[in-house]
Design an enzyme around this catalytic site. Structure first.
Site, PDB file in Angstrom:
ATOM      1  N   ASP A 191      44.282  30.313  40.965  1.00  0.00           N
ATOM      2  CA  ASP A 191      45.553  31.251  40.644  1.00  0.00           C
ATOM      3  C   ASP A 191      44.844  32.791  40.180  1.00  0.00           C
ATOM      4  O   ASP A 191      45.518  33.590  39.675  1.00  0.00           O
ATOM      5  CB  ASP A 191      46.578  30.555  39.662  1.00  0.00           C
ATOM      6  CG  ASP A 191      47.161  29.931  40.839  1.00  0.00           C
ATOM      7  OD1 ASP A 191      47.903  30.227  41.136  1.00  0.00           O
ATOM      8  OD2 ASP A 191      48.179  29.072  39.719  1.00  0.00           O
ATOM      9  N   ARG A 251      44.595  26.933  34.520  1.00  0.00           N
ATOM     10  CA  ARG A 251      44.713  27.977  34.342  1.00  0.00           C
ATOM     11  C   ARG A 251      44.263  28.795  32.464  1.00  0.00           C
ATOM     12  O   ARG A 251      43.685  29.912  32.618  1.00  0.00           O
ATOM     13  CB  ARG A 251      45.955  28.972  34.315  1.00  0.00           C
ATOM     14  CG  ARG A 251      46.483  28.692  35.968  1.00  0.00           C
ATOM     15  CD  ARG A 251      48.006  30.093  36.210  1.00  0.00           C
ATOM     16  NE  ARG A 251      46.823  31.010  35.874  1.00  0.00           N
ATOM     17  CZ  ARG A 251      47.209  32.342  36.816  1.00  0.00           C
ATOM     18  NH1 ARG A 251      48.647  32.375  36.814  1.00  0.00           N
ATOM     19  NH2 ARG A 251      46.866  33.579  36.219  1.00  0.00           N
ATOM     20  N   ARG A 257      57.014  30.140  30.674  1.00  0.00           N
ATOM     21  CA  ARG A 257      55.531  30.564  30.242  1.00  0.00           C
ATOM     22  C   ARG A 257      55.350  31.117  29.257  1.00  0.00           C
ATOM     23  O   ARG A 257      54.352  30.572  28.585  1.00  0.00           O
ATOM     24  CB  ARG A 257      55.367  31.465  31.450  1.00  0.00           C
ATOM     25  CG  ARG A 257      55.201  30.840  33.211  1.00  0.00           C
ATOM     26  CD  ARG A 257      54.178  29.038  33.094  1.00  0.00           C
ATOM     27  NE  ARG A 257      54.298  29.565  34.568  1.00  0.00           N
ATOM     28  CZ  ARG A 257      53.591  29.221  35.297  1.00  0.00           C
ATOM     29  NH1 ARG A 257      53.556  30.456  35.104  1.00  0.00           N
ATOM     30  NH2 ARG A 257      54.047  28.836  36.381  1.00  0.00           N
ATOM     31  N   HIS A 287      58.051  33.534  36.365  1.00  0.00           N
ATOM     32  CA  HIS A 287      57.495  35.103  35.213  1.00  0.00           C
ATOM     33  C   HIS A 287      58.590  36.235  35.224  1.00  0.00           C
ATOM     34  O   HIS A 287      59.233  36.694  36.295  1.00  0.00           O
ATOM     35  CB  HIS A 287      56.492  35.337  35.726  1.00  0.00           C
ATOM     36  CG  HIS A 287      54.903  34.954  35.590  1.00  0.00           C
ATOM     37  ND1 HIS A 287      53.887  34.487  36.125  1.00  0.00           N
ATOM     38  CD2 HIS A 287      55.282  34.355  34.455  1.00  0.00           C
ATOM     39  CE1 HIS A 287      53.008  33.814  35.416  1.00  0.00           C
ATOM     40  NE2 HIS A 287      53.369  33.570  34.463  1.00  0.00           N
ATOM     41  N   CYS A 301      51.753  40.183  40.462  1.00  0.00           N
ATOM     42  CA  CYS A 301      51.204  39.461  40.379  1.00  0.00           C
ATOM     43  C   CYS A 301      49.100  39.693  40.358  1.00  0.00           C
ATOM     44  O   CYS A 301      48.463  39.175  40.015  1.00  0.00           O
ATOM     45  CB  CYS A 301      50.750  38.396  40.982  1.00  0.00           C
ATOM     46  SG  CYS A 301      52.338  37.538  41.099  1.00  0.00           S
TER      47      CYS A 301
HETATM   48  N1  ARG Z   1      50.425  30.231  40.775  1.00  0.00           N
HETATM   49  C1  ARG Z   1      50.098  31.275  39.314  1.00  0.00           C
HETATM   50  C2  ARG Z   1      51.398  30.338  38.758  1.00  0.00           C
HETATM   51  O1  ARG Z   1      52.550  30.277  38.596  1.00  0.00           O
HETATM   52  C3  ARG Z   1      51.412  32.571  40.633  1.00  0.00           C
HETATM   53  C4  ARG Z   1      51.367  33.292  39.097  1.00  0.00           C
HETATM   54  C5  ARG Z   1      52.446  34.182  39.249  1.00  0.00           C
HETATM   55  N2  ARG Z   1      52.045  35.478  38.983  1.00  0.00           N
HETATM   56  C6  ARG Z   1      52.948  36.889  38.609  1.00  0.00           C
HETATM   57  N3  ARG Z   1      52.416  38.012  37.773  1.00  0.00           N
HETATM   58  N4  ARG Z   1      53.950  36.495  38.495  1.00  0.00           N
HETATM   59  O2  ARG Z   1      50.948  30.717  37.563  1.00  0.00           O
END
Ligand code: ARG
Length: 270
Positions: free
Chosen positions: A69, A94, A140, A169, A263
């Site tokens: 990612d 991550r 998040r 997000h 992203c």
């Molecule tokens: N797979 C990543 C996650 O879920 C995607 C992140 C996408 N990034 C964003 N800025 N929305 O963390």
């Protein structure tokens, strides 16, 4: 319609050399569906080339194996006045990206580099609109990190609560168009947060569910040109009517991980 003027931007991106979907931390990710790394790379190269063609400057951070990612560089930090607020990722998958971003900034001469104590996923949730920062929470980024951002970056931070797991997000539900304008999908927010947005930005473009579903709000604007997923045709029309120049790109392979244009693009503000 007032003529729009683009401001040249400075971005940080990460080539998706190790991109795949082998875990799931949002509803878009299905490890059972195979991804095509070649296609992801080719689509990302198009976006990178487009930014350069538009006159922007793009820095690159080396992608690390085992961090699929990391292509979503926007999540690595939030940069305002050369101050770098490094991410603290919510999911273990991550976590190791954060030190890589911190190291990149230190190696590139940034002197004020700080990580929050509470989770924050960079520009995934902290969107700079002129002098203000709109900050997402609910999936998040911890609200307590909003306060940390306000203190360190010395900006007003407005908390917005996200409710739909598909739009986990803030940058999947809201895009910054200029220093005073945004577009967003009201369905992704609590009624209270919708009211805040209506009060602060009464003339905003409100996106439809269909535009949000194709990640039309995961867009990057330089004040004139708005780069967004090409499938967001209705949103593109709306932008054109406001005097912006929408430019559609195809990033469908990265959408399998729940990410698109914004992203992939971290803005470096000096
Ligand atoms: N797979 C990543 C996650 O879920 C995607 C992140 C996408 N990034 C964003 N800025 N929305 O963390």
């Amino acid at each position: 319609m007032s003529p729009r003027t683009a401001r040249p931007r400075h971005y940080l991106m990460c080539r998706p050399a190790h991109f795949t979907v082998d875990y799931s931390i949002n509803p878009w990710m299905d490890p059972a569906k195979p991804t095509d790394n070649g296609a992801a790379l080719a689509q990302w190269e198009q976006l990178h080339a487009l930014f350069l063609r538009l006159g922007h400057t793009v820095e690159l951070i080396d992608p690390l194996p085992g961090l699929p990612d990391m292509v979503f560089a926007a999540n690595g930090a939030t940069v305002v006045d050369d101050k770098v607020l490094v991410a603290r990722f919510r999911y273990q998958e991550r976590v190791a990206e954060a030190p890589a971003f911190a190291a990149w900034f230190r190696q590139n001469g940034y002197r004020e580099v700080r990580q929050t104590t509470h989770s924050n996923e960079g520009e995934g949730d902290l969107l700079v609109v002129g002098e203000r920062i709109l900050a997402g929470s609910g999936f998040r980024t911890d609200r307590r990190a909003h306060a940390e951002a306000a203190e360190f970056l010395d900006r007003e931070v407005v908390t917005l609560e996200l409710t739909d797991p598909r739009y986990y997000h803030l940058d999947t539900a809201l895009a910054v168009l200029s220093d005073t304008e945004i577009m967003y999908y009201p369905g992704a927010f609590t009624p209270d947060s919708r009211a805040v947005l209506e009060r602060l930005y009464p003339d905003s473009i409100q996106a439809t569910a269909a535009d949000a579903q194709v990640f039309g709000l995961n867009a990057v604007s330089d004040g004139e040109r708005v780069i967004l997923p090409e499938a967001a045709v209705h949103l593109a029309e709306r932008l054109r009517a406001r005097g912006f120049t929408p430019i559609g790109v195809n990033l469908t392979e990265l959408l399998r991980a729940g990410g698109s244009v914004k992203c992939c693009t971290l803005e470096l503000r000096h």
